[in-house]
Design an enzyme around this catalytic site. Structure first.
Site, mmCIF file in Angstrom:
data_model
loop_
_atom_site.group_PDB
_atom_site.id
_atom_site.type_symbol
_atom_site.label_atom_id
_atom_site.label_comp_id
_atom_site.label_asym_id
_atom_site.label_seq_id
_atom_site.Cartn_x
_atom_site.Cartn_y
_atom_site.Cartn_z
ATOM 1 N N HIS A 55 2.871 1.548 -0.508
ATOM 2 C CA HIS A 55 3.043 2.681 0.403
ATOM 3 C C HIS A 55 4.459 2.764 0.965
ATOM 4 C CE1 HIS A 55 1.583 6.075 2.382
ATOM 5 N NE2 HIS A 55 0.661 5.564 3.182
ATOM 6 N N ASP A 63 4.042 7.849 -1.292
ATOM 7 C CA ASP A 63 3.270 8.482 -0.225
ATOM 8 C C ASP A 63 1.860 8.803 -0.715
ATOM 9 O OD1 ASP A 63 5.445 8.395 1.514
ATOM 10 O OD2 ASP A 63 6.210 10.330 0.811
#
Length: 505
Positions: free
Chosen positions: A476, A480
């Site tokens: 992450h 995204d």
């Protein structure tokens, strides 16, 4: 005059201590006869004679610390020098060829083979031969285990295994000597005499062998305040090494009967403890454990899920699998469909095919696809290079070939390096759902699962469809949620309508 210098000691090791000289100035030496023994922080290194001749002088005496490639001694070469060692055990008039025949032929060193890029050491896992055994050229002598692969060591020549230098469980550096083979016609005849000629090291306890310990070991014993008889020497002729001293100190410091309590465990009833089995983790398993934990500690791992209707992919595979196999000589499986679908999706969401390097993001304009494979030794991930440029047939052949090599333990380090994305198929074991862990430094991994018939609502009607859950774990920090979901949706779309792959849609 030939110089005897300090050999390569291993990565990051820059110096050693001269522990013992086996020869003195004026002694005759044969090619590859041991001259002296060096001791480093981790290993003991024997220095063989590079030529036959006479040891004219010793430059670095016992106890001196020397650097890599430092001068240890000088040897004067001479025509009769090679026969000198044999003269002590044979009539003076015996010729060099006759002496060689009695000692079993020329000595051939068995060395650690090339282990692969960045791999500097290995552990001896199994010896298939013992001292005195006759071996054929290229016959397997032993097996080494590195962080990722097992490496078999073949005999470089036919003859008799006269000495094993690194026993099972030993960790050896790249290019270390493992054993010595006496080659030639007389090798097998000389073999039975070899064990009888050298039982001395094992015959007496290390503390009573009379062999002089290395200076590093003596210093370590003095600093620890322990006696020589508390140390079991594992070096040549029962000599103690620094590692032996460290073991003795650790044993003395540990509470004697309570050694199993060193690892934090709940109390185990005596009858249960007697039925337990404690096995040391293999180097491969230790590396797997470390890398997976490092991935969790370093990356911000998040997993997104979806499901795919495998109806169209299964129908297409069923329709063409026989023709495909007939033409290409490879079985048409599901992995080529998933590999193609992932390559297609990675073009649209390149950050899933990228990695973090410090404060930079490195985007890969190619796909080196890692295909996770379970083996008896543990999980390995062979890499299909430039999978985005391959046809279905090329992908299937590459997966089949690397899968077989993985199961046989034949993969090289190069075949498991450089992957940019990984596919893990837990469905072959019956997994219905899982959250795969990233394979660092990659930023994405797709988890495939079991195909299971489930009731689905299709155009307002309930129908039974072959469904598979998909899981994408991603880093992450650079991927995204939108990108991760988009990637998984593109894989789903390609598998539910495989014609999209042909149209590049």
């Amino acid at each position: 005059m030939t110089e005897v210098r300090v050999p390569t000691l291993g990565e990051s090791v820059t110096e050693a201590t001269v522990a013992t000289w086996f020869k003195k100035p004026g002694d005759s030496v044969a090619v590859d006869e041991m001259l002296c023994e060096l001791e480093t922080d981790k290993v003991t290194v024997e220095v063989p004679s590079p030529v036959a001749g006479t040891l004219s002088d010793i430059v670095a005496g016992e106890g001196e610390t020397v650097g890599v490639d430092a001068l240890l001694a000088n040897i004067s070469e001479g025509a009769g020098a090679a026969a000198a060692p044999a003269a002590a055990a044979a009539p003076a008039a015996q010729s060099a060829p006759e002496a060689e025949a009695e000692t079993g032929g020329a000595a051939v060193d068995v060395m650690v083979p090339t282990l692969g890029e960045s791999v500097t050491e290995a552990t001896i896992s199994t010896w298939f031969k013992k001292v005195g055994d006759t071996v054929a050229q290229d016959e397997m002598l032993c097996e080494l285990e590195t962080d990722k692969v097992s490496v078999e060591v073949p005999a470089p020549a036919a003859g008799t295994l006269t000495e094993i230098i690194a026993n099972e469980g030993y960790t050896v550096q790249a290019d270390a000597k493992l054993a010595i083979i006496a080659s030639g016609a007389g090798a097998s005849a000389a073999a039975p005499a070899a064990p009888a000629a050298a039982p001395a090291p094992a015959a007496a306890p290390a503390s009573a062998s009379g062999a002089k310990d290395g200076p590093a070991a003596e210093k370590a014993m003095a600093e620890a305040g322990i006696n020589r008889d508390q140390v079991t020497g594992t070096g040549r002729d029962g000599r103690a090494t620094k590692a032996d001293v460290a073991k003795a100190v650790a044993a003395a410091a540990a509470p004697a009967p309570a050694a199993p309590a060193a690892a934090p465990r709940a109390p185990v009833p005596a009858d249960d403890a007697a039925r337990e089995e404690r096995v040391k983790m293999t180097r491969l398993r230790q590396t797997i454990a470390r890398r997976l934990k490092d991935a969790q500690n370093t990356a911000a791992i998040l997993t997104t899920y979806n499901e795919v209707d495998m109806t169209e992919t299964m129908a297409l595979r069923k329709e063409y699998k026989d023709l495909f196999e007939k033409k290409h000589g490879a079985r048409l499986g599901f992995m080529s469909f998933f590999t193609k679908a992932c390559c297609h999706a990675l073009k649209e969401v390149p950050e899933v095919n990228a990695e973090i390097d410090g404060t930079d993001i490195v985007y890969k304009n190619f796909v080196h696809m890692g295909i996770a494979a379970g083996t008896p030794q543990g999980l390995v991930v062979p890499v299909i290079r430039d999978a985005d440029k391959m046809s279905f047939a090329e992908i299937e052949k590459a997966i089949a070939e690397k899968g077989k090599r993985a199961r046989d333990g034949k993969l090289s380090m190069a075949e498991m390096q450089g992957g940019t994305f990984t596919i893990s198929n837990g469905g072959v074991y019956g997994s219905l759902m899982s959250s795969p862990i990233l394979n660092p430094p990659q930023s994405g991994i797709l988890g495939m699962h079991k195909i299971q018939d489930r009731p689905m609502v299709i155009n307002g009607e309930i129908k039974i469809r072959p469904m598979m859950y998909l899981a994408l774990s991603y880093d992450h920090r650079i991927v995204d949620g939108k990108g991760a979901v988009t990637f998984l949706v593109r894989v789903k779309e390609a598998l539910e309508d495989p014609r999209r792959l042909l149209m590049d849609l």
